[in-house]
Design an enzyme around this catalytic site. Structure first.
Site, PDB file in Angstrom:
ATOM      1  N   HIS A  18     -46.573 -31.828 -39.624  1.00 27.05           N
ATOM      2  CA  HIS A  18     -45.637 -32.501 -40.421  1.00 27.05           C
ATOM      3  C   HIS A  18     -46.376 -33.857 -40.953  1.00 27.05           C
ATOM      4  O   HIS A  18     -46.591 -34.255 -42.121  1.00 27.05           O
ATOM      5  CB  HIS A  18     -44.106 -32.535 -40.241  1.00 27.05           C
ATOM      6  CG  HIS A  18     -43.928 -30.991 -40.300  1.00 27.05           C
ATOM      7  ND1 HIS A  18     -43.154 -30.447 -41.318  1.00 27.05           N
ATOM      8  CD2 HIS A  18     -43.977 -30.124 -39.390  1.00 27.05           C
ATOM      9  CE1 HIS A  18     -42.728 -29.222 -40.910  1.00 27.05           C
ATOM     10  NE2 HIS A  18     -43.327 -28.920 -39.995  1.00 27.05           N
ATOM     11  N   ASP A 113     -40.064 -34.386 -46.554  1.00 26.13           N
ATOM     12  CA  ASP A 113     -40.428 -33.003 -45.912  1.00 26.13           C
ATOM     13  C   ASP A 113     -39.407 -32.081 -46.135  1.00 26.13           C
ATOM     14  O   ASP A 113     -38.106 -32.504 -46.724  1.00 26.13           O
ATOM     15  CB  ASP A 113     -40.401 -33.271 -44.400  1.00 26.13           C
ATOM     16  CG  ASP A 113     -41.100 -32.297 -43.637  1.00 26.13           C
ATOM     17  OD1 ASP A 113     -40.879 -30.962 -44.040  1.00 26.13           O
ATOM     18  OD2 ASP A 113     -42.102 -32.769 -42.877  1.00 26.13           O
TER      19      ASP A 113
END
Ligand code: BUP
Length: 451
Positions: A18, A113
């Protein structure tokens, strides 16, 4: 709230898979003269994350750093430590608004995210700015997410999940935690994120038209879900040139062109000891040179076993002239673009797939968890590599040395596969090159955010 240029805050969840694309996009935005703030949840779980964050800000002093200190969370049920970290971040997110509401210049957008989107949208709404999701997985996996929770399955389609506008997906490719009735953190985060999709301005994809055209078109024609936000391919997101970790490059420099197979299962996947040994023997049996990044534990700080505790001394001795095994962090972006590398055995974490695509390196897809079987389907369909579906999820069965050797030989020796992978590389570089599809989409997004 006037300012001269957009100011975008980016906030990834835990895990290198991520953090990496978020930092890359941050560097790209900064190169377009955008003011950028990168928010990271502290303390990070892995050493790789804290090291990467430190070196990123050292080489990008113009990018603002916001360390967001999260309240620890004790999960009542055992779960993946990275997902527990996500949950802790989500539970702390109500503390973020005061920290970003006084940003100077004022923020004009948040790139979140997907794992944080549900709690990020109300914060962005209070600031009267749009939220974009920066997706860390494939468009194909997004089509699975968009249809979660899955409707009750009738007997006739019990083996497939239906995706409107696209081919159905076999249940054997769906992450098992999404099919179980008990709710893991991943499953419950996903369920809440799905209801947030309609509230975001767009979903930025680390993908490109050629690679996932059918899925991108189906989304943007409203076939997957009416009213879905635009999906905006801006990938493969280019590396930002961090030099870090143990460098096997001097060794690679001494190897002939396309002679080395690179093996890595990403930053958070450790195989069983038996599987590690069979993989070593398979590499040996394939006859090809190899560079293998080996992990003994999911979280790097707990990965304490030495190489000779994971692999036998006889293996290390026997292969010392044709392969190297590295424990610790390497610069994968340097490895995948090295002329000596001719193939990549990968778990199909989406960053690894897009990096192989960018450099046209033929892949042997060996998906083990999460979105990886769906991503492996993209690898296979695009021509970037092979996928042996029968190998199953992590730990389902032991794949023996002979099976491994055979597949490694194919990705290293099959000229047709190599040509197809190289073509994917050409298309990928075209997409991110000047006036390429992905480059244009990013420029449009930035222009739309001009204050
Ligand atoms: Br390991 C390793 N060096 O030694 P994925 C990984 N990487 O540069 P994951 C290194 O980390 P998720 C190493 O290039 C990629 O950008 C690699 O992301 C880099 O897999 C990133 O491929 C790893 O998406 O994350 O770590 O399993 O589970 O989120 O897919």
């Amino acid at each position: 709230r006037q300012s001269l240029q957009p100011h975008i805050a980016l906030f990834p969840t835990a895990g290198m898979g991520h953090l990496t694309p978020f930092l890359r996009v941050a560097a790209m935005l900064a190169s377009y003269n955008v003011t950028v703030t990168v928010i990271t949840a502290q303390p990070t779980l892995s050493a790789a994350e804290s090291d990467t964050i430190a070196s990123f800000f050292a080489i990008h002093p113009q990018i603002k750093r916001l360390d967001f200190h999260i309240v620890p969370y004790n999960s009542p049920t055992p779960d993946d430590p990275f997902f527990i970290h996500w949950e802790a971040t989500n539970r702390s997110l109500h503390l973020l608004h005061p920290l970003i509401s006084t940003s100077s210049p004022p923020l004009t957008a948040i790139f979140s995210d997907f794992g944080l989107a549900t709690n990020m949208i109300p914060i962005a709404d209070r600031l009267q700015i749009p939220t974009f999701i920066l997706l860390t997985t494939s468009a194909r996996f997004l089509s699975v997410m968009a249809n979660y929770p899955f409707p009750e399955l009738s007997d006739t389609d019990a083996n497939h999940i239906q995706i409107p506008g696209l081919t159905n997906i076999p249940k054997s490719s769906i992450p098992p935690q999404l099919l179980r009735p008990d709710k893991s953190i991943f499953a419950s985060t996903l369920a809440s994120t799905v209801s947030s999709f309609s509230k975001v301005k767009g979903i930025l994809l680390n993908s490109f038209e050629y690679f996932e055209s059918e899925t991108i078109i189906a989304f943007n024609n409203g076939q997957v879900q009416p009213g879905f936000p635009p999906v905006l391919p801006i990938g493969p997101i280019a590396p930002y040139g961090l030099v870090q970790g143990d460098h096997p490059l001097p060794w690679l420099n001494d190897q002939p062109a396309k002679s080395v197979v690179y093996i890595s299962f990403g930053s958070r996947t450790a195989m069983s000891k038996d599987q590690i040994r069979a993989l070593g023997d398979g590499l040996d049996r394939s006859g090809h040179r190899f560079l293998w990044v080996l992990k003994g534990n999911k979280v790097d700080k707990e990965d304490k076993e030495a190489l000779d505790e994971l692999l036998s001394n006889s293996f290390l001795e026997r292969t010392k002239n044709k392969g190297i095994v590295v424990k610790g962090w390497v610069s994968q972006e340097d490895i995948l673009q090295h002329p000596a590398v001719g193939g990549f055995v990968s778990h199909c974490g989406w960053n690894s797939v897009t990096e192989a695509a960018l450099h046209g390196v033929p892949m042997l897809a060996w998906p083990l968890n999460g979105d990886q079987r769906i991503n492996a389907g993209v690898v296979e369909k695009s021509g970037l590599g092979l996928w042996e579906r029968e190998w199953g999820w992590a730990g389902e069965k032991l794949i023996n040395e002979q099976e491994i050797a055979e597949k490694v030989k194919v990705i290293m020796e099959d000229e047709i596969l190599r040509a197809k992978a190289s073509n994917v590389g050409k298309e990928a570089r075209k997409a991110v090159g000047k006036d390429g599809g992905s480059e244009k989409v990013l420029a449009q997004v930035i222009n739309s955010l001009n204050p």
